[in-house]
Design an enzyme around this catalytic site. Structure first.
Site, short mmCIF file in Angstrom:
data_model
loop_
_atom_site.label_atom_id
_atom_site.label_comp_id
_atom_site.label_asym_id
_atom_site.label_seq_id
_atom_site.Cartn_x
_atom_site.Cartn_y
_atom_site.Cartn_z
N ILE A 134 -36.36 -22.12 6.04
CA ILE A 134 -37.07 -21.73 7.26
C ILE A 134 -37.98 -20.59 6.79
O ILE A 134 -37.51 -19.49 6.52
CB ILE A 134 -36.10 -21.28 8.38
N PRO A 135 -39.27 -20.87 6.64
CA PRO A 135 -40.15 -20.03 5.82
C PRO A 135 -40.63 -18.72 6.46
O PRO A 135 -41.82 -18.54 6.71
CB PRO A 135 -41.32 -20.97 5.52
N CYS A 136 -39.72 -17.80 6.67
CA CYS A 136 -40.10 -16.50 7.23
C CYS A 136 -40.96 -15.70 6.25
O CYS A 136 -41.66 -14.77 6.67
CB CYS A 136 -38.87 -15.72 7.66
N HIS A 137 -40.94 -16.07 4.98
CA HIS A 137 -41.79 -15.38 3.99
C HIS A 137 -43.27 -15.64 4.25
O HIS A 137 -44.12 -14.91 3.73
CB HIS A 137 -41.41 -15.79 2.56
#
Length: 173
Positions: A134-137
């Site tokens: 889950i690409p919070c970056h």
């Protein structure tokens, strides 16, 4: 009952968590909120199908492929607000970034509200229990500021660079 396994990666040791069927966590060693929201111990279990699938997904991701999030059964634990934010995170394309403000606007529209607090969105992004996948970056602050990554800004930079994003356009503070 919750289960865990360790996965080595270019970012260092990752801990995967599962409820036995779905992935509920992926934490970078020593990250902020490590193991959250799991209460108590997780039982080591290396051969769960979801762990094998996740390790394969991560190997492909780190080798330069773009595996789809939909390939994995994800079940992050959190309240309705946080889960809605995490769904929006899953829509951010590989190799692209967005801002907390854009997410807040999308969430406000989805909830039929005029506005949404960027700080509340930032809290939900920061408490994402399934890092990398889950690409919070891929979320940056206003004016291109590289801010807020529970795994550390150095890891955020490495992930963005891995995805081909030129970070020279962003500010560190």
């Amino acid at each position: 009952m919750y289960y865990s396994t360790i996965c080595n990666s270019p970012l260092g040791e990752l801990t995967l968590g599962s409820d036995g069927k779905s992935l509920i966590g992926l934490w970078i060693k020593e990250q902020k909120y490590f193991g959250e929201p799991i209460q108590g111990q997780m039982s080591p279990q290396n051969d769960l199908p979801v762990f094998l699938q996740t390790k394969n997904w991560l190997a492909r991701y780190f080798s330069g492929e773009r595996p789809s999030i939909c390939e994995l059964s994800l079940s992050p634990i959190g309240g309705d607000f946080r889960r809605e934010v995490w769904k929006i995170l899953c829509e951010i394309p590989y190799g692209e970034v967005t801002t907390y403000g854009v997410i807040a606007k999308k969430l406000a529209a989805k909830m039929g509200k005029q506005s949404m607090s960027c700080q509340a969105v930032g809290g939900a992004v920061g408490h994402n229990p399934i890092s990398i996948i889950i690409p919070c970056h891929r979320v940056i602050g206003a004016n291109g500021k590289l801010t807020g990554y529970a795994g550390g800004i150095d890891k955020k930079i490495r992930l963005l660079t891995h995805e081909g994003i030129n970070i020279e356009n962003f500010r560190l503070s």
